[in-house]
Design a protein around this motif. Sequence first.
Motif, PDB file in Angstrom:
ATOM      1  N   TYR A  92      -5.415 -17.271   0.235  1.00 27.68           N
ATOM      2  CA  TYR A  92      -4.662 -15.956   0.193  1.00 27.68           C
ATOM      3  C   TYR A  92      -5.726 -14.820  -0.285  1.00 27.68           C
ATOM      4  CZ  TYR A  92      -0.184 -18.152   1.006  1.00 27.68           C
ATOM      5  OH  TYR A  92       0.733 -19.091   1.851  1.00 27.68           O
ATOM      6  N   MET A  93      -5.639 -13.734   0.278  1.00 28.44           N
ATOM      7  CA  MET A  93      -6.578 -12.725  -0.314  1.00 28.44           C
ATOM      8  C   MET A  93      -5.729 -11.347  -0.477  1.00 28.44           C
ATOM      9  SD  MET A  93      -8.439  -9.817   0.174  1.00 28.44           S
ATOM     10  CE  MET A  93      -8.218  -9.610   1.873  1.00 28.44           C
ATOM     11  N   GLU A  94      -5.312 -10.962  -1.352  1.00 30.05           N
ATOM     12  CA  GLU A  94      -4.502  -9.685  -1.600  1.00 30.05           C
ATOM     13  C   GLU A  94      -5.502  -8.505  -2.243  1.00 30.05           C
ATOM     14  OE1 GLU A  94      -1.717  -9.432  -4.775  1.00 30.05           O
ATOM     15  OE2 GLU A  94      -0.535  -8.124  -3.554  1.00 30.05           O
ATOM     16  N   LEU A  95      -5.335  -7.532  -1.303  1.00 30.98           N
ATOM     17  CA  LEU A  95      -6.133  -6.234  -1.632  1.00 30.98           C
ATOM     18  C   LEU A  95      -5.177  -4.895  -2.117  1.00 30.98           C
ATOM     19  CD1 LEU A  95      -9.078  -5.064  -2.113  1.00 30.98           C
ATOM     20  CD2 LEU A  95      -8.888  -4.418   0.216  1.00 30.98           C
ATOM     21  N   ARG A  96      -5.320  -4.477  -3.306  1.00 31.48           N
ATOM     22  CA  ARG A  96      -4.238  -3.523  -3.713  1.00 31.48           C
ATOM     23  C   ARG A  96      -5.120  -1.857  -3.588  1.00 31.48           C
ATOM     24  NH1 ARG A  96      -4.244  -7.710  -6.703  1.00 31.48           N
ATOM     25  NH2 ARG A  96      -5.814  -6.735  -8.368  1.00 31.48           N
ATOM     26  N   SER A  97      -3.940  -1.033  -3.672  1.00 31.59           N
ATOM     27  CA  SER A  97      -4.698   0.415  -3.802  1.00 31.59           C
ATOM     28  C   SER A  97      -5.529   0.684  -2.475  1.00 31.59           C
ATOM     29  CB  SER A  97      -5.198   0.732  -4.966  1.00 31.59           C
ATOM     30  OG  SER A  97      -4.507   0.528  -6.171  1.00 31.59           O
ATOM     31  N   LEU A  98      -4.895   0.348  -1.305  1.00 31.03           N
ATOM     32  CA  LEU A  98      -5.869   0.486   0.151  1.00 31.03           C
ATOM     33  C   LEU A  98      -6.351   1.931   0.203  1.00 31.03           C
ATOM     34  CD1 LEU A  98      -3.808  -2.038   2.324  1.00 31.03           C
ATOM     35  CD2 LEU A  98      -6.097  -2.373   1.363  1.00 31.03           C
ATOM     36  N   ARG A  99      -7.467   2.086   0.517  1.00 28.91           N
ATOM     37  CA  ARG A  99      -8.088   3.295   1.080  1.00 28.91           C
ATOM     38  C   ARG A  99      -8.480   3.348   2.446  1.00 28.91           C
ATOM     39  NH1 ARG A  99     -11.260   2.515  -4.199  1.00 28.91           N
ATOM     40  NH2 ARG A  99     -12.817   1.656  -2.908  1.00 28.91           N
ATOM     41  N   SER A 100      -8.768   4.352   3.163  1.00 32.46           N
ATOM     42  CA  SER A 100      -9.110   4.584   4.414  1.00 32.46           C
ATOM     43  C   SER A 100     -10.624   3.568   4.858  1.00 32.46           C
ATOM     44  CB  SER A 100      -9.297   5.848   5.048  1.00 32.46           C
ATOM     45  OG  SER A 100     -10.449   6.411   4.251  1.00 32.46           O
TER      46      SER A 100
END
Lengths: 116, 112
Positions: free
Chosen positions: A80-88
């Motif tokens: 799994y790969m989780e990426l937080r505080s997504l930006r454009s």
Amino acid sequence: QVQLVQSGAEVKKPGASVKVSCEASGYTFTSCGISWVRQAPGQGLEWMGWISPYNGNTNYAQKLQGRVTMTIDTSTSTAYMELRSLRSDDTAVYYCARDGGGYEPWGQGTLVTVSS
Amino acid sequence: DIVMTQTPLSLSVTPGQPASISCKSSQSLLHSDGKTYLYWYLQKPGQSPQLLIYEVSSRFSGVSDRFSGSGSGTDFTLKISRVEAEDVGVYYCMQGTHLPHTFGQGTKLEIK
């Protein structure tokens, strides 16, 4: 045959999180690392990080430190790969790849679109 | 971070003719274990990348012998002896010696 199958496309709002899965089959899951690479639209390949399914050790790209977490579920041979505080500018196709001395095979890619 | 610089960025080749792509790294890719972790990938249109060459010059299983890799230290080359229509796509070099692993910008190969 050795195969990595990723989860489906996601659309997220800025500030949200996304978690992409990568299910491995056809080999001993704990024998090779899993690397994650992303590709923004029309752009090149960017290494995001690596995880060892054997012991869970990770190494992340400096620019993503604090926003990315890579994990493993050995019971289902899934990374799994989780990426937080997504930006454009996180809009990209995200790939997992088996890392056993060269990345091969690669998953089919997961498009993550970040848009308000 | 190691910077990988590919030239040219695009290539238009007549079928049957050779092609060559250069990849230069900002630091030596010779690892302390004596190996050089330089790889070549091809991303065909609409597909995931696929491994062509590992450790500078070893062809991955199933890769045509028209593809060959060479080089050492900081200078590397991918050669295609006779380009075919199925070779179109973007070629990337990647170094795996130093963390973070880094890719070249890519070289787009098209057929004339």
